[in-house]
Design a protein around this motif. Sequence first.
Motif, PDB file in Angstrom:
ATOM      1  N   TYR A   1      34.678  23.354  22.609  1.00 39.77           N
ATOM      2  CA  TYR A   1      33.704  22.528  23.334  1.00 39.77           C
ATOM      3  C   TYR A   1      33.476  22.910  24.772  1.00 39.77           C
ATOM      4  O   TYR A   1      34.591  23.016  25.483  1.00 39.77           O
TER       5      TYR A   1
ATOM      6  N   SER B   1      20.767  17.079  17.214  1.00 37.22           N
ATOM      7  CA  SER B   1      21.851  17.123  18.062  1.00 37.22           C
ATOM      8  C   SER B   1      22.804  18.128  17.506  1.00 37.22           C
ATOM      9  O   SER B   1      22.930  18.704  16.422  1.00 37.22           O
TER      10      SER B   1
ATOM     11  N   PHE C   1      24.137  20.884  22.906  1.00 37.66           N
ATOM     12  CA  PHE C   1      24.235  19.586  22.375  1.00 37.66           C
ATOM     13  C   PHE C   1      23.188  18.781  22.191  1.00 37.66           C
ATOM     14  O   PHE C   1      22.956  18.285  21.048  1.00 37.66           O
ATOM     15  N   ARG C   2      21.928  18.656  23.142  1.00 36.91           N
ATOM     16  CA  ARG C   2      21.086  18.205  23.209  1.00 36.91           C
ATOM     17  C   ARG C   2      19.736  18.838  22.902  1.00 36.91           C
ATOM     18  O   ARG C   2      19.562  19.757  23.633  1.00 36.91           O
TER      19      ARG C   2
ATOM     20  N   GLU D   1      35.024  11.034  24.254  1.00 34.36           N
ATOM     21  CA  GLU D   1      34.631  10.680  22.832  1.00 34.36           C
ATOM     22  C   GLU D   1      33.916  11.764  22.089  1.00 34.36           C
ATOM     23  O   GLU D   1      34.182  11.949  20.783  1.00 34.36           O
ATOM     24  N   THR D   2      32.756  12.491  22.876  1.00 39.78           N
ATOM     25  CA  THR D   2      32.234  13.475  22.041  1.00 39.78           C
ATOM     26  C   THR D   2      32.959  14.691  21.418  1.00 39.78           C
ATOM     27  O   THR D   2      32.910  15.302  20.315  1.00 39.78           O
TER      28      THR D   2
ATOM     29  N   GLU E   1      34.984  13.566  18.872  1.00 40.60           N
ATOM     30  CA  GLU E   1      34.117  13.604  17.372  1.00 40.60           C
ATOM     31  C   GLU E   1      34.044  15.145  16.885  1.00 40.60           C
ATOM     32  O   GLU E   1      33.815  15.429  15.795  1.00 40.60           O
ATOM     33  N   ALA E   2      33.527  16.008  17.987  1.00 40.83           N
ATOM     34  CA  ALA E   2      33.377  17.366  17.584  1.00 40.83           C
ATOM     35  C   ALA E   2      34.292  18.058  16.989  1.00 40.83           C
ATOM     36  O   ALA E   2      34.133  18.766  15.838  1.00 40.83           O
TER      37      ALA E   2
ATOM     38  N   MET F   1      25.723  17.995  17.189  1.00 48.14           N
ATOM     39  CA  MET F   1      26.602  17.228  15.913  1.00 48.14           C
ATOM     40  C   MET F   1      26.157  17.482  14.738  1.00 48.14           C
ATOM     41  O   MET F   1      26.818  17.718  13.922  1.00 48.14           O
TER      42      MET F   1
ATOM     43  N   THR G   1      27.623  21.104  26.146  1.00 47.32           N
ATOM     44  CA  THR G   1      26.785  20.051  26.676  1.00 47.32           C
ATOM     45  C   THR G   1      26.820  19.796  28.034  1.00 47.32           C
ATOM     46  O   THR G   1      27.753  20.405  28.851  1.00 47.32           O
TER      47      THR G   1
END
Length: 452
Positions: A98, A58, A52-53, A85-86, A89-90, A60, A79
């Motif tokens: 995820y 990113s 993720f990072r 939230e993430t 969104e993903a 995303m 991640t």
Amino acid sequence: MNLLIIDNEKSQRDSLAGFLKKRGHALATVSAGEAGIAYVEKHQVDVVLTDFRMPDKSGMEVLEAIKALNPVVDVVLITAYGTIETAVEAMKKGAFDYLTKPIDLDELELLLAKIENHRNLVSENERLREQLAERYQLHNLIFQSREMAKVASTVARIAPTRTTVLISGESGTGKEVLAKAIHFASPRKDRSMVTVNCAALSDTLLESELFGHEKGSFTGADRQRIGRFEQAHNSTLFLDEVGDIPPATQVKLLRVLQERTIERVGSNQPLEVDVRVIAATHRSLDQMMKEGTFREDLYFRLNVVAIDIPPLSGRRDDIPLLMDRFLIRFGEENARGNMQFSKEAFDLLMKYDYPGNIRELENIVEQAVVLARGNVVTSAELPSTVRQLPLENKPVFSSLSGSFAEQVAAFEQGLIRQALAGTKGVQRRAADVLGMTERHLRYKLQKYGMKD
Ligand SMILES: Nc1ncnc2c1ncn2[C@@H]1O[C@H](COP(=O)(O)OP(=O)(O)OP(=O)(O)O)[C@@H](O)[C@H]1O
Ligand SMILES: [Mg+2]
């Protein structure tokens, strides 16, 4: 399944890769988001596991870019800090799932099995969709042949993506119609497709047509001009007759396709553009590459998905439907109401070869409708090229002498003689050709005292 791992941390990458390789998965690894996206663009990848990072992009962003390139790729985000939230969104952006660090390897294995299962189901659906493609209505594209159903199913599959498409086919086969069908089946349909006919312009004009120019960049450039690429931002650019692009412009086009940025002639300010390119040609680019008149690297950039439209004579099942639709259309346009073909006209049109493909069929029907007296198109309204066809089938009788019965008898004998000549005297096959039983044929032979 082919896997790709994108992670900037070497230890994480290696441990994941080690585990998955041991389990027999085919996989590649890259250490940055951008590299991952580039990899997906060039290789067959089924599943992407991305961190993720990362310093450059990113997870995303990587997810979005990959989905835009190829929506069929399944992406899993990894991640360190999972938040709802993430995750939401993903998933909204099309991630398959995820995972949170530290990765539970059993969980990963289960997830991959689930993806595999899902992919099998999807390809099953695709096969079903292919069978349904015959009924699939594509913008203005009339067809019912199996050959075109295949083309339509490719269109359905690739329309949602940004993939570059190269359409080839003889003149009049419907390359432009197909390009429009792709555009209208794509998410870009609300913006107009921009078309450039590359054969119609000289070298310098073509360049400024495509990329635009700044005021004063060459003699006659007295105003700034926005090029077609810029106009087609967020839409589709149709490069018609792409085989006619001169070599100097080929280099520039290649660069634009690679970098997705353009520079107006006379400027060195790069502008980012999001354009879906569809190219078409009636020339053989293969041949042109061999002769050195078309760049190989540009060819491969354009030829990501290749669609070859067969000539009309190679998909004769489309002929009756096209005849019918054109008859209705031109009947309406010329206020002729309900038009029909006479039996003879219909048969002639069904037999003709159409070297000019659909455009020729369309013109023939239009002309015939205009010429027709009343509501029936007869063979008299068809061009001589179409009418000449069956002459060779006609028995020869030079004068109209003798009774009706004698004339018919002469006609029948001529037909039989010709059928026998065509089948080297094999009566069973001659009967087939004439559409009668063998017994009936023998009876006629006897009746006319022809050699049995
Ligand atoms: N499948 C189709 N259904 C209905 N009309 C079609 C179809 N294909 C082609 N046409 C018609 O045939 C004509 C030629 O089509 P189009 O211009 O797309 O061909 P093309 O392959 O681009 O030809 P060229 O190489 O000469 O430019 C057009 O008038 C178009 O409307
Ligand atoms: Mg065309």
